[in-house]
Design a protein around this motif. Structure first.
Motif, PDB file in Angstrom:
ATOM      1  N   UNK A 235       6.011   0.990  -9.421  1.00 12.37           N
ATOM      2  CA  UNK A 235       5.539  -0.316  -8.955  1.00 12.37           C
ATOM      3  C   UNK A 235       4.839  -0.140  -7.607  1.00 12.37           C
ATOM      4  N   UNK A 236       4.147  -1.179  -7.183  1.00 14.51           N
ATOM      5  CA  UNK A 236       3.321  -1.063  -5.971  1.00 14.51           C
ATOM      6  C   UNK A 236       3.427  -2.330  -5.129  1.00 14.51           C
ATOM      7  N   UNK A 237       3.512  -2.141  -3.828  1.00 12.77           N
ATOM      8  CA  UNK A 237       3.413  -3.253  -2.884  1.00 12.77           C
ATOM      9  C   UNK A 237       1.944  -3.391  -2.492  1.00 12.77           C
ATOM     10  N   UNK A 238       1.398  -4.584  -2.675  1.00 16.37           N
ATOM     11  CA  UNK A 238      -0.017  -4.825  -2.398  1.00 16.37           C
ATOM     12  C   UNK A 238      -0.123  -5.794  -1.224  1.00 16.37           C
ATOM     13  N   UNK A 239      -0.577  -5.281  -0.090  1.00 21.63           N
ATOM     14  CA  UNK A 239      -0.717  -6.073   1.135  1.00 21.63           C
ATOM     15  C   UNK A 239      -2.033  -5.687   1.803  1.00 21.63           C
ATOM     16  N   UNK A 240      -2.839  -6.638   2.258  1.00 18.83           N
ATOM     17  CA  UNK A 240      -4.039  -6.293   3.028  1.00 18.83           C
ATOM     18  C   UNK A 240      -3.661  -5.906   4.458  1.00 18.83           C
ATOM     19  N   UNK A 241      -3.058  -4.738   4.580  1.00 24.81           N
ATOM     20  CA  UNK A 241      -2.480  -4.298   5.847  1.00 24.81           C
ATOM     21  C   UNK A 241      -3.470  -3.421   6.617  1.00 24.81           C
ATOM     22  N   UNK A 242      -3.847  -3.866   7.793  1.00 21.90           N
ATOM     23  CA  UNK A 242      -4.712  -3.060   8.668  1.00 21.90           C
ATOM     24  C   UNK A 242      -3.926  -1.956   9.354  1.00 21.90           C
ATOM     25  N   UNK A 243      -2.638  -2.209   9.571  1.00 20.34           N
ATOM     26  CA  UNK A 243      -1.796  -1.217  10.238  1.00 20.34           C
ATOM     27  C   UNK A 243      -0.347  -1.481   9.868  1.00 20.34           C
ATOM     28  N   UNK A 244       0.396  -0.433   9.563  1.00 23.48           N
ATOM     29  CA  UNK A 244       1.826  -0.530   9.267  1.00 23.48           C
ATOM     30  C   UNK A 244       2.591   0.287  10.291  1.00 23.48           C
ATOM     31  N   UNK A 245       3.430  -0.383  11.078  1.00 20.33           N
ATOM     32  CA  UNK A 245       4.192   0.269  12.134  1.00 20.33           C
ATOM     33  C   UNK A 245       5.657   0.372  11.746  1.00 20.33           C
ATOM     34  N   UNK A 246       6.239   1.577  11.718  1.00 20.27           N
ATOM     35  CA  UNK A 246       7.666   1.708  11.402  1.00 20.27           C
ATOM     36  C   UNK A 246       8.517   0.995  12.442  1.00 20.27           C
ATOM     37  N   UNK A 247       9.593   0.367  11.988  1.00 21.85           N
ATOM     38  CA  UNK A 247      10.489  -0.332  12.907  1.00 21.85           C
ATOM     39  C   UNK A 247      11.283   0.634  13.766  1.00 21.85           C
ATOM     40  N   UNK A 248      11.631   1.793  13.199  1.00 17.48           N
ATOM     41  CA  UNK A 248      12.550   2.690  13.892  1.00 17.48           C
ATOM     42  C   UNK A 248      12.282   4.131  13.461  1.00 17.48           C
ATOM     43  N   UNK A 265      17.722   5.979  -5.141  1.00 21.15           N
ATOM     44  CA  UNK A 265      18.312   7.229  -4.661  1.00 21.15           C
ATOM     45  C   UNK A 265      19.619   6.910  -3.942  1.00 21.15           C
ATOM     46  N   UNK A 266      20.655   7.632  -4.268  1.00 25.37           N
ATOM     47  CA  UNK A 266      21.974   7.374  -3.687  1.00 25.37           C
ATOM     48  C   UNK A 266      21.933   7.566  -2.176  1.00 25.37           C
ATOM     49  N   UNK A 267      22.449   6.569  -1.463  1.00 23.09           N
ATOM     50  CA  UNK A 267      22.606   6.588   0.000  1.00 23.09           C
ATOM     51  C   UNK A 267      21.277   6.702   0.758  1.00 23.09           C
ATOM     52  N   UNK A 268      20.180   6.356   0.140  1.00 31.40           N
ATOM     53  CA  UNK A 268      18.903   6.390   0.856  1.00 31.40           C
ATOM     54  C   UNK A 268      18.861   5.223   1.842  1.00 31.40           C
ATOM     55  N   UNK A 269      18.522   5.457   3.110  1.00 33.36           N
ATOM     56  CA  UNK A 269      18.474   4.372   4.090  1.00 33.36           C
ATOM     57  C   UNK A 269      17.264   3.465   3.863  1.00 33.36           C
ATOM     58  N   UNK A 270      17.357   2.251   4.355  1.00 28.63           N
ATOM     59  CA  UNK A 270      16.249   1.310   4.252  1.00 28.63           C
ATOM     60  C   UNK A 270      15.119   1.717   5.197  1.00 28.63           C
ATOM     61  N   UNK A 271      13.912   1.276   4.857  1.00 33.15           N
ATOM     62  CA  UNK A 271      12.755   1.424   5.734  1.00 33.15           C
ATOM     63  C   UNK A 271      12.166   0.042   5.963  1.00 33.15           C
ATOM     64  N   UNK A 272      11.732  -0.204   7.192  1.00 37.58           N
ATOM     65  CA  UNK A 272      11.168  -1.508   7.544  1.00 37.58           C
ATOM     66  C   UNK A 272       9.864  -1.292   8.295  1.00 37.58           C
ATOM     67  N   UNK A 273       8.822  -2.005   7.868  1.00 40.40           N
ATOM     68  CA  UNK A 273       7.491  -1.870   8.465  1.00 40.40           C
ATOM     69  C   UNK A 273       7.001  -3.213   8.985  1.00 40.40           C
TER      70      UNK A 273
END
Length: 380
Positions: A235-248, A265-273
């Protein structure tokens, strides 16, 4: 078996067509109050809406947020037959919840954050719990994860289904939520959710009024959640994103592109942009999740001028497999971050602010290709 298209009841059918084919319009579309009877959802009052291709449930006891959102389709008019419906949202491990004693107790809120199509975050806080000290620029207090409005029951709840002069069969849910405290805030949100028979979309219109006599913080985010079967590997996330900055740092170390969905995936941490969105000449933008194999997607349309922040929550952990798309007037870094910067959004006494979102299901590769072309056009 061949189908005579003149016999198909669809979104372009007239009132007379529909009434001629049905004993009751509730065969195809309805708005009805319901109440859950067991588990953590026991006693939860809600409104179930079916508009033909869509079925959704708005929780009267939880800010009229939408917990269930299913795309069933009309089998005779769709290119791909859907016989059992597709659930397009995410339901977390605690399951469907009514109001609980741990709803607004710091991080204990995670025991009642269940996902759904969206839940409303605010108004004194979004994201991590925070305590504002006495004697500062902003009102002191302790603020739970994602705030209190999401668990506030609605008053003056109303639902209706009616024909318009233009020939549309419109289904509506509305109500009022008050976030208030003695000697504290008094914020009132009026919400209306509208859908039209035969159209695979719903629109949420909100107005928040400060009925107190001081400036009040107003942090306001829609936490929109998408899960299996829409969310699967590929699947795909579709966003007109000019820039994606990692939260942490954890997100920065995630080597998978922010728009690609991998297997759980077991125990994979979340990612936030944090995304910087492109918009058209009227300020309109969107965000979506699409599944090419299913030929389905859900698109959120909104006015980017009203949402200066947009976050993507990507949780690929087994059992917590979800993507959150989050238009907001405040940052994922939370209340403390804004307080330190001195730019915490506030609303003046007796003033009102309005926001709206439209959720639309798209189907077929042509529709998905059109969405991607729209993204590319916004990005120039």
């Amino acid at each position: 078996m061949s189908v005579n298209k003149n016999q198909v009841i669809n979104s372009t059918s007239t009132r007379a067509d529909m009434l001629a084919h049905m004993g009751s319009l509730q065969q195809a579309a309805y708005v009805r109050p319901i109440e859950y009877q067991e588990g953590r959802a026991h006693g939860l009052k809600a409104i179930e809406v079916k508009n033909g291709p869509l079925r959704f449930v708005s929780m009267a006891d939880r800010a009229l947020d939408i917990c269930q959102f299913e795309y069933r389709g009309e089998n005779l008019v769709l290119r791909r037959t859907i016989t059992s419906g597709e659930n397009l949202t995410f339901l977390s491990k605690p399951g469907l919840n009514g109001r609980n004693q741990f709803d607004t107790n710091g991080l204990e809120a995670q025991r009642s954050i269940m996902g759904g199509l969206f839940f409303t975050c605010g108004f004194e806080n979004i994201c991590a719990p925070y305590a504002t000290p006495e004697g500062g620029k902003y009102p002191a207090g302790s603020f739970p994860m994602h705030g209190r409005i999401r668990t506030t029951p609605a008053e003056h709840v109303s639902s209706d289904a009616h024909w318009t002069a233009e020939g549309d069969y419109v289904l509506e849910v509305s109500g009022e939520m008050r976030e208030a405290e003695l000697f504290g805030e008094n914020l009132v949100m009026r919400r209306k959710i509208t859908s039209v028979y035969g159209q695979p979309s719903i629109t949420v219109e909100d107005e928040v009024t400060n009925e107190s006599f001081r400036d009040e913080p107003l942090m306001w985010m829609y936490h929109c959640n998408f899960g299996w079967p829409l969310l699967t590997e590929g699947a795909e996330v579709v966003i007109p994103s000019r820039k994606a900055t990692p939260r942490d740092e954890t997100t920065a170390a995630d080597a998978t592109p922010w728009n690609e969905i991998q297997a759980p995936e077991v125990n994979r941490p979340e990612s936030v942009y944090l995304h910087e969105l492109a918009a058209d000449e009227n300020g309109r933008s969107f965000a979506a999740v699409v599944n090419h194999k299913l030929g389905l997607g859900v698109v959120i349309d909104f006015d980017a001028n009203l949402f200066p922040y947009f976050m993507e929550w990507k949780s690929m952990g087994a059992g917590d497999y979800v993507v959150g798309l989050e238009p907001s007037n405040s940052s994922v870094h939370g209340r403390g971050w804004h307080e330190q910067r001195g730019d915490l959004h506030t609303i003046a006494p007796q003033a009102s602010e309005r926001k709206s979102l439209t959720f639309t299901v798209i189907e077929g590769e042509a529709a998905i290709d059109g969405l991607i072309a729209r993204r590319d056009a916004l990005l120039g």
